[in-house]
Design a protein around this motif. Structure first.
Motif, PDB file in Angstrom:
ATOM      1  N   UNK A  95      -7.804   0.818   5.086  1.00  0.00           N
ATOM      2  CA  UNK A  95      -7.912   2.251   5.335  1.00  0.00           C
ATOM      3  C   UNK A  95      -6.743   3.033   4.765  1.00  0.00           C
ATOM      4  N   UNK A  96      -5.669   2.322   4.409  1.00  0.00           N
ATOM      5  CA  UNK A  96      -4.452   2.973   3.918  1.00  0.00           C
ATOM      6  C   UNK A  96      -4.694   3.870   2.699  1.00  0.00           C
ATOM      7  N   UNK A  97      -5.390   3.400   1.651  1.00  0.00           N
ATOM      8  CA  UNK A  97      -5.607   4.274   0.481  1.00  0.00           C
ATOM      9  C   UNK A  97      -6.383   5.537   0.818  1.00  0.00           C
ATOM     10  N   UNK A  98      -7.355   5.406   1.718  1.00  0.00           N
ATOM     11  CA  UNK A  98      -8.174   6.566   2.078  1.00  0.00           C
ATOM     12  C   UNK A  98      -7.355   7.585   2.871  1.00  0.00           C
ATOM     13  N   UNK A  99      -6.441   7.107   3.730  1.00  0.00           N
ATOM     14  CA  UNK A  99      -5.599   8.018   4.502  1.00  0.00           C
ATOM     15  C   UNK A  99      -4.729   8.852   3.576  1.00  0.00           C
ATOM     16  N   UNK A 100      -4.145   8.211   2.569  1.00  0.00           N
ATOM     17  CA  UNK A 100      -3.302   8.946   1.625  1.00  0.00           C
ATOM     18  C   UNK A 100      -4.136   9.857   0.722  1.00  0.00           C
TER      19      UNK A 100
END
Length: 304
Positions: free
Chosen positions: A42-47
């Protein structure tokens, strides 16, 4: 319907989808891996969400302080614990009932406020908490002979304690996230719930990803191979999870956590549908009644 309410219902639907995908992943990896994919993927989507808000819409980035850092870390670690316990719970009971155990979260949030912050509760609030606990106890004995002694001791069963612990950590994380997000408001030209939520999400998910990745590198490197093998579903979990979390953070910035989590009980409707339609699981009448009591208890918590 108010903006925060619309976002809450949408996030509840996405959260149910994420939990269903994590339950599916449990057949391909361990509890740690199924928990990690929610954060790591989920990290890339959060950024991406934060970049769109800042670059696309020109919204200024908040400046965090020590208060923000403290609450963000507490919330991040509490959510890891809550998610781990919830995924682990799927090994013992079916999808709908497993999720229902953690739905005591709003009631437990009221107890957390009483114990740690000295907030008093009314008789009506206490009654709402008892209704939720009764629902948990009823679920615990739904597959056994229903006797008074079994009902009393059910709350101490392994599955009940795991579910209650999951609900506790979910309640703690929600309270911490709201405190972290609100602490950012003074650093902006004007309060911006969406940007505050997006920034909080990014910081939190970085802490969660690094923490869990370090743990697996230290104790369970084989789990990383299983995660890579299931990267397509894991990526979907990450996208859905990050989107749901973004919605939760916005809603909890705009409204009190207990109110948001109470409305979020609509997730139980989505959960029952997933349990029956996708996992082909059977729910007996006592389990339905127990889940209903949990939902009733948390709704009463808001109304009293």
């Amino acid at each position: 319907m108010e903006f925060w309410a619309i976002i809450t219902i949408g996030s509840a639907f996405l959260q149910n989808m994420r939990s269903a995908l994590q339950k599916h992943l449990k057949s391909r990896m361990g509890t740690t891996g199924a928990t990690f994919v929610r954060f790591g993927f989920g990290l890339p989507f959060a950024f991406l969400y934060l970049a769109i808000l800042h670059q696309g819409f020109g919204r200024p980035v908040p400046v965090p302080g020590l208060v923000f850092a403290g609450w963000a870390v507490i919330g991040a670690l509490a959510q890891i614990a809550a998610t781990f316990l919830l995924v682990h719970l799927f090994s013992f009971r079916n999808f709908a009932v497993g999720t229902a155990y953690s739905r005591t979260e709003p009631a437990q949030a009221a107890l957390i406020a009483l114990i740690f912050f000295g907030e008093t509760i009314t008789a009506g609030t206490f009654a709402a908490i008892l209704v939720s606990i009764a629902g948990v106890m009823l679920i615990s004995v739904a597959r056994t002979t229903l006797t008074p002694s079994a009902l009393v001791t059910s709350v101490l069963s392994r599955t009940a304690l795991i579910g209650l612990a999951s609900g506790f950590f979910f309640g703690l994380s929600g309270t911490a996230y709201r405190a972290a997000s609100l602490s950012l408001a003074p650093t902006l030209p004007a309060p911006d719930a969406v940007m505050q939520a997006g920034y909080t999400l990014c910081v939190v998910i970085v802490v969660q990803t690094i923490s869990m990745l370090a743990w697996m590198l230290w104790r369970d490197r084989a789990e990383l191979s299983r995660i890579r093998a299931a990267w397509t579903i894991s990526a979907l979990v990450g996208f859905v999870g990050a989107t749901a979390s973004f919605g939760w953070f916005i809603a909890m910035t705009l409204q009190q956590v207990a109110v948001v989590k109470a409305l979020a009980q609509v997730e139980m409707l989505f959960t029952f549908a997933s349990s029956v339609l996708f996992f082909k699981e059977r729910i007996n009448r006592l389990e339905v009644a127990g889940c209903g009591l949990i939902v009733l208890g948390v709704l009463l918590l808001v109304l009293v």
